[in-house]
Design a protein around this motif. Structure first.
Motif, short mmCIF file in Angstrom:
data_model
loop_
_atom_site.label_atom_id
_atom_site.label_comp_id
_atom_site.label_asym_id
_atom_site.label_seq_id
_atom_site.Cartn_x
_atom_site.Cartn_y
_atom_site.Cartn_z
N ASN A 1 57.07 49.86 4.32
CA ASN A 1 57.26 51.21 4.84
C ASN A 1 55.96 51.99 5.00
N PHE A 2 54.84 51.41 4.53
CA PHE A 2 53.61 52.19 4.53
C PHE A 2 52.41 51.45 5.11
N ASP A 3 52.28 50.14 4.88
CA ASP A 3 51.21 49.40 5.54
C ASP A 3 51.56 49.25 7.02
N PRO A 4 50.57 49.34 7.92
CA PRO A 4 50.87 49.22 9.35
C PRO A 4 51.40 47.84 9.71
N SER A 5 52.48 47.80 10.48
CA SER A 5 53.08 46.53 10.89
C SER A 5 52.08 45.65 11.60
N LEU A 6 51.19 46.27 12.36
CA LEU A 6 50.17 45.54 13.11
C LEU A 6 49.30 44.69 12.21
N ALA A 7 49.12 45.13 10.96
CA ALA A 7 48.26 44.41 10.02
C ALA A 7 49.03 43.44 9.13
N ALA B 1 28.71 33.79 17.54
CA ALA B 1 28.56 34.12 16.13
C ALA B 1 28.49 32.84 15.31
N ASP B 2 27.78 32.91 14.20
CA ASP B 2 27.67 31.75 13.31
C ASP B 2 28.87 31.66 12.37
N VAL B 3 29.47 32.81 12.08
CA VAL B 3 30.61 32.86 11.16
C VAL B 3 31.68 33.78 11.74
N ILE B 4 32.91 33.32 11.70
CA ILE B 4 34.06 34.15 12.06
C ILE B 4 34.94 34.22 10.82
N ILE B 5 35.16 35.43 10.33
CA ILE B 5 35.97 35.62 9.13
C ILE B 5 37.10 36.58 9.44
N SER B 6 38.28 36.33 8.87
CA SER B 6 39.42 37.20 9.18
C SER B 6 40.50 37.12 8.11
N ASN B 7 41.06 38.29 7.81
CA ASN B 7 42.32 38.39 7.07
C ASN B 7 43.32 38.98 8.06
N PRO B 8 43.89 38.13 8.92
CA PRO B 8 44.73 38.63 10.00
C PRO B 8 46.17 38.86 9.52
N PRO B 9 47.01 39.48 10.35
CA PRO B 9 48.43 39.55 10.01
C PRO B 9 49.01 38.14 9.95
N TYR B 10 49.71 37.81 8.86
CA TYR B 10 50.24 36.44 8.76
C TYR B 10 51.65 36.35 8.18
N ILE B 11 52.32 37.48 8.02
CA ILE B 11 53.68 37.44 7.50
C ILE B 11 54.66 37.29 8.67
N PRO B 12 55.53 36.29 8.65
CA PRO B 12 56.53 36.16 9.72
C PRO B 12 57.45 37.38 9.74
N TRP B 13 57.83 37.81 10.93
CA TRP B 13 58.72 38.96 11.04
C TRP B 13 60.03 38.73 10.29
#
Length: 285
Positions: free
Chosen positions: A208-214, A184-196
């Motif tokens: 309590n509502f957004d998925p922990s995975l995200a 791919a020419d571009v890789i873009i991401s808003n990944p999970p980034y909050i420390p547990w």
């Protein structure tokens, strides 16, 4: 009991939420939803009697939000992103305005490129990044991946609704691309980034509502960047672009992760509208 007009109901609802330590502006958002009108129409209907059925449903949603913190987007079923409405539920992260800035910054770096570009959105969730980029720049060969099948189902639904032509695929980060030998020419991401470790600091409407995975990631919130950048060494084409949303304190750490794998890269840490580090763009030489 005396019938109330729309203005009186809105006043009561705002005070009700305020007493429960919730954002009063949610009262208007939910009211527009239940009356199926926009803000301009609301101004013209303030003296109208509130329909009984709408009032009952409205009060139920207000109480649910006040008692549990269920996000207003889960009650209405959508959030607006880049001027378009995206369906959301408990299986995907609710879109944030900061991510609009990531999309805008990436598009600015791609506009004017003559060659067709292949772009992959990693951890697409509701599809907001990939769908928006395809609609804003139709020449893109746009792909989106996510490890969550329920999230992919929602992303496909949004793509169909908004008539965006892009591909969706289940993958743990870029694993499917690495295995298939695709680039791919571009890789873009808003990944999970909050420390547990920061879970306790989040509002109940989020944790309590957004998925922990995200939301959450190991390695002090840096795990996803480590994995994506490592895989990018096999996926990203020459003179490619990496684009990430980041936590406000993660700019230098993400920059180091990129430069470790791509020593000749040019890495920019960019701030959002609130003057917080929020995006990293890396041009790979």
């Amino acid at each position: 009991m005396r019938q109330q007009n729309v203005h009186e109901v809105l006043q009561w609802a705002s005070l009700f939420l305020e007493k429960h330590n919730r954002e009063p502006k949610v009262a208007e958002i939910l009211l527009l939803h239940h009356l199926q009108i926009n803000k301009s129409q609301l101004l013209m209907r303030l003296r109208d009697i509130m329909p009984a059925a709408s009032l009952i449903a409205y009060q139920q949603d207000l109480k649910a939000h006040a008692d549990t913190g269920v996000p207003v987007q889960h009650l209405t079923g959508y959030e607006t992103f880049y001027g378009r409405d995206f369906y959301v539920d408990k299986n995907v992260l609710i879109p944030r305005p900061e991510t609009e800035e990531l999309v805008l910054g990436t598009l600015e770096r791609l506009t004017g490129n003559q060659a067709p570009l292949t772009v992959v959105d990693v951890g697409t969730g509701s599809g907001i990044i990939g769908i928006t980029m395809k609609l804003e720049l139709p020449s893109l060969d746009m792909h989106a991946v996510d490890i969550s099948q329920p999230a992919l189902t929602i992303a496909k639904r949004n793509a169909d609704t908004l008539q965006a032509n892009l591909s969706f695929e289940q993958s743990d980060f870029l694993t499917s691309w690495v295995d298939a030998g695709r680039t791919a020419d571009v890789i873009i991401s808003n990944p999970p980034y909050i420390p547990w470790e920061e879970e306790f600091t989040l509002a109940d409407t989020v944790k309590n509502f957004d998925p922990s995975l995200a939301l959450f990631a190991e390695s002090n919130g840096l795990y996803a960047y480590q994995q994506i950048v490592k895989q990018a060494t096999k996926v990203l084409a020459a003179r490619g672009l990496l684009a990430f949303e980041i936590g406000a304190q993660q700019g230098e750490a993400v920059k180091r992760i990129i430069q470790l794998q791509f020593p000749k890269s040019h890495v920019e840490i960019c701030q959002d509208i609130n003057a917080k580090d929020r995006m990293v763009f890396a041009s790979i030489n």
